[in-house]
Design a protein around this motif. Structure first.
Motif, mmCIF file in Angstrom:
data_model
loop_
_atom_site.group_PDB
_atom_site.id
_atom_site.type_symbol
_atom_site.label_atom_id
_atom_site.label_comp_id
_atom_site.label_asym_id
_atom_site.label_seq_id
_atom_site.Cartn_x
_atom_site.Cartn_y
_atom_site.Cartn_z
ATOM 1 N N THR A 1 7.824 22.322 21.139
ATOM 2 C CA THR A 1 8.574 23.185 22.043
ATOM 3 C C THR A 1 9.781 23.746 21.297
ATOM 4 O O THR A 1 10.237 23.147 20.321
ATOM 5 N N PRO A 2 10.276 24.921 21.692
ATOM 6 C CA PRO A 2 9.922 25.674 22.912
ATOM 7 C C PRO A 2 8.689 26.565 22.771
ATOM 8 O O PRO A 2 8.153 27.020 23.773
ATOM 9 N N ASN A 3 8.232 26.843 21.514
ATOM 10 C CA ASN A 3 7.104 27.762 21.373
ATOM 11 C C ASN A 3 5.853 27.251 22.073
ATOM 12 O O ASN A 3 5.059 28.038 22.615
ATOM 13 N N LEU A 4 5.669 25.931 22.086
ATOM 14 C CA LEU A 4 4.467 25.370 22.681
ATOM 15 C C LEU A 4 4.351 25.694 24.168
ATOM 16 O O LEU A 4 3.256 25.761 24.721
ATOM 17 N N HIS A 5 5.488 25.939 24.818
ATOM 18 C CA HIS A 5 5.456 26.324 26.236
ATOM 19 C C HIS A 5 4.693 27.637 26.427
ATOM 20 O O HIS A 5 4.059 27.841 27.470
ATOM 21 N N ILE A 6 4.766 28.511 25.443
ATOM 22 C CA ILE A 6 4.072 29.801 25.543
ATOM 23 C C ILE A 6 2.570 29.580 25.657
ATOM 24 O O ILE A 6 1.896 30.151 26.532
ATOM 25 N N LEU A 7 2.042 28.730 24.784
ATOM 26 C CA LEU A 7 0.615 28.429 24.830
ATOM 27 C C LEU A 7 0.265 27.669 26.102
ATOM 28 O O LEU A 7 -0.744 27.958 26.754
ATOM 29 N N ASN A 8 1.097 26.710 26.462
ATOM 30 C CA ASN A 8 0.802 25.902 27.640
ATOM 31 C C ASN A 8 0.781 26.751 28.918
ATOM 32 O O ASN A 8 -0.040 26.529 29.819
ATOM 33 N N ASP A 9 1.671 27.738 28.991
ATOM 34 C CA ASP A 9 1.677 28.641 30.154
ATOM 35 C C ASP A 9 0.352 29.388 30.265
ATOM 36 O O ASP A 9 -0.185 29.583 31.372
ATOM 37 N N GLU A 10 -0.177 29.821 29.136
ATOM 38 C CA GLU A 10 -1.466 30.530 29.141
ATOM 39 C C GLU A 10 -2.608 29.576 29.495
ATOM 40 O O GLU A 10 -3.537 29.946 30.219
ATOM 41 N N LEU A 11 -2.532 28.355 28.986
ATOM 42 C CA LEU A 11 -3.564 27.367 29.294
ATOM 43 C C LEU A 11 -3.593 27.050 30.791
ATOM 44 O O LEU A 11 -4.657 26.902 31.389
ATOM 45 N N GLN A 12 -2.402 26.961 31.394
ATOM 46 C CA GLN A 12 -2.333 26.614 32.815
ATOM 47 C C GLN A 12 -2.971 27.674 33.700
ATOM 48 O O GLN A 12 -3.455 27.366 34.796
ATOM 49 N N LYS A 13 -2.998 28.913 33.236
ATOM 50 C CA LYS A 13 -3.680 29.969 33.986
ATOM 51 C C LYS A 13 -5.183 29.710 34.051
ATOM 52 O O LYS A 13 -5.888 30.259 34.909
ATOM 53 N N LYS A 14 -5.677 28.873 33.132
ATOM 54 C CA LYS A 14 -7.100 28.527 33.087
ATOM 55 C C LYS A 14 -7.333 27.095 33.572
ATOM 56 O O LYS A 14 -8.389 26.511 33.317
ATOM 57 N N ASP A 15 -6.334 26.529 34.262
ATOM 58 C CA ASP A 15 -6.409 25.147 34.740
ATOM 59 C C ASP A 15 -6.512 24.136 33.605
ATOM 60 O O ASP A 15 -7.152 23.083 33.732
ATOM 61 N N MET A 16 -5.873 24.446 32.484
ATOM 62 C CA MET A 16 -5.830 23.569 31.324
ATOM 63 C C MET A 16 -4.367 23.317 30.950
ATOM 64 O O MET A 16 -3.472 24.066 31.360
ATOM 65 N N ARG A 17 -4.134 22.269 30.154
ATOM 66 C CA ARG A 17 -2.790 21.968 29.664
ATOM 67 C C ARG A 17 -2.881 21.324 28.288
ATOM 68 O O ARG A 17 -3.911 20.742 27.926
ATOM 69 N N VAL A 18 -1.781 21.405 27.534
ATOM 70 C CA VAL A 18 -1.685 20.630 26.301
ATOM 71 C C VAL A 18 -1.720 19.159 26.677
ATOM 72 O O VAL A 18 -1.011 18.723 27.584
ATOM 73 N N CYS A 19 -2.554 18.383 25.995
ATOM 74 C CA CYS A 19 -2.715 16.964 26.344
ATOM 75 C C CYS A 19 -2.368 16.049 25.175
ATOM 76 O O CYS A 19 -1.352 15.375 25.195
ATOM 77 N N PHE A 20 -3.214 16.021 24.157
ATOM 78 C CA PHE A 20 -3.017 15.098 23.037
ATOM 79 C C PHE A 20 -2.310 15.783 21.875
ATOM 80 O O PHE A 20 -2.676 16.894 21.485
ATOM 81 N N MET A 21 -1.305 15.118 21.319
ATOM 82 C CA MET A 21 -0.587 15.616 20.148
ATOM 83 C C MET A 21 -0.365 14.427 19.230
ATOM 84 O O MET A 21 0.227 13.422 19.639
ATOM 85 N N ALA A 22 -0.847 14.503 17.999
ATOM 86 C CA ALA A 22 -0.764 13.333 17.126
ATOM 87 C C ALA A 22 -0.716 13.728 15.661
ATOM 88 O O ALA A 22 -1.091 14.838 15.270
ATOM 89 N N GLU A 23 -0.240 12.776 14.871
ATOM 90 C CA GLU A 23 -0.206 12.914 13.421
ATOM 91 C C GLU A 23 -1.197 11.911 12.841
ATOM 92 O O GLU A 23 -1.288 10.770 13.303
ATOM 93 N N TYR A 24 -1.931 12.346 11.824
ATOM 94 C CA TYR A 24 -2.937 11.492 11.203
ATOM 95 C C TYR A 24 -2.546 11.190 9.756
ATOM 96 O O TYR A 24 -2.011 12.048 9.052
#
Length: 260
Positions: free
Chosen positions: A88-111
């Motif tokens: 964030t804050p840029n990730l909110h831009i993608l998440n807003d678009e995902l929510q229009k499709k009934d989706m959200r950012v869920c998993f975020m991890a480092e490998y």
């Protein structure tokens, strides 16, 4: 034993199976968007096809997506710097678009992948024992939920346990998530933490995995400082980052389960 460059190449090849792209795509300086598909070679716990999954090995972002959000994701990853696309804050831009499709950012991890130049068996004041599948069959209990997975028992293949007398006080286990890479999980009883047990178990298990010709890998949430520190102490180094979107129903169910 595999070299660092061979380990890195194997990891990128696995990510290519997971995302439906080519391994060389992760080395490009240009971002790439591909349409996600099922793959028999993908990590076994992944639910494919992805709706939106972003991966970066540092040079660029490769996005594996559903066709309906392809253009949105392409614009997003080509507008913002790589590292900002995963925060964030840029990730909110993608998440807003995902929510229009009934989706959200869920998993975020480092490998993390092992650095064979630094990986070594670390000292431990307690006895360590290598456990095969029959040896840990009775250990699917609440203390060892990171080391072993009750819902995917068939993937758990090897473990290393720390003992205080006859009592197991720490356990590192690995699951054969794909043909070439085994994922490590670690648990230590609360009263035995801060004694170097976690790193001793993790490093020993990583060496056992490498000796079997497989690549050990380690996953941690960015906010899990204890886990990240353990990875680094154990001889692992950051390799790639990943962000996955899921349906709102999926996320709500996860949140409800945690409340219960």
């Amino acid at each position: 034993m595999l070299s660092n460059s061979e380990i890195f190449q194997i990891a990128m090849e696995q990510s290519a199976y997971d995302l439906n792209c080519n391994s060389i795509d992760f080395l490009s300086i240009k971002n790439k968007v591909v349409i996600s598909e099922h793959s028999p070679h993908a990590r076994k716990y992944l639910i494919l096809p992805f709706y939106c999954n972003l991966v970066s090995y540092g040079s660029n972002i490769v996005a594996s997506v559903d066709k309906e959000i392809e253009d949105i994701v392409k614009e997003y990853i080509n507008t913002h710097p790589i590292e900002h696309c995963f925060e964030t804050p840029n990730l909110h831009i993608l998440n807003d678009e995902l929510q229009k499709k009934d989706m959200r950012v869920c998993f975020m991890a480092e490998y993390f992948l092992p650095d064979v130049n630094n990986l070594r068996e670390l000292p431990c004041e307690y006895e360590l024992r290598v456990l095969k599948k029959p040896d840990f069959a009775t250990l699917y209990t609440g203390e060892w939920t990171n080391a072993l997975c009750e819902t995917r028992k068939e993937l758990d293949v090897l473990a290393v346990a720390a003992y205080d007398g006859d009592k197991i006080i720490g356990l590192a286990g690995c699951s054969a998530d794909c043909d070439t890479m085994w994922q490590i999980g670690i648990d230590v009883l609360p009263e035995y933490r801060r004694k170097g047990i976690a790193s001793a178990l993790t490093s020993r298990l990583a060496l056992e995995i490498l000796h079997l010709g497989k690549v050990p890998f380690y996953c941690a949430a960015w906010s899990n400082i204890k886990s990240v520190r353990n990875a680094i102490r154990s001889g692992f180094r950051p390799a790639w980052i990943e962000m996955t979107a899921k349906s709102m129903a999926y996320i709500n169910k996860m949140n409800q389960t945690k409340k219960e």
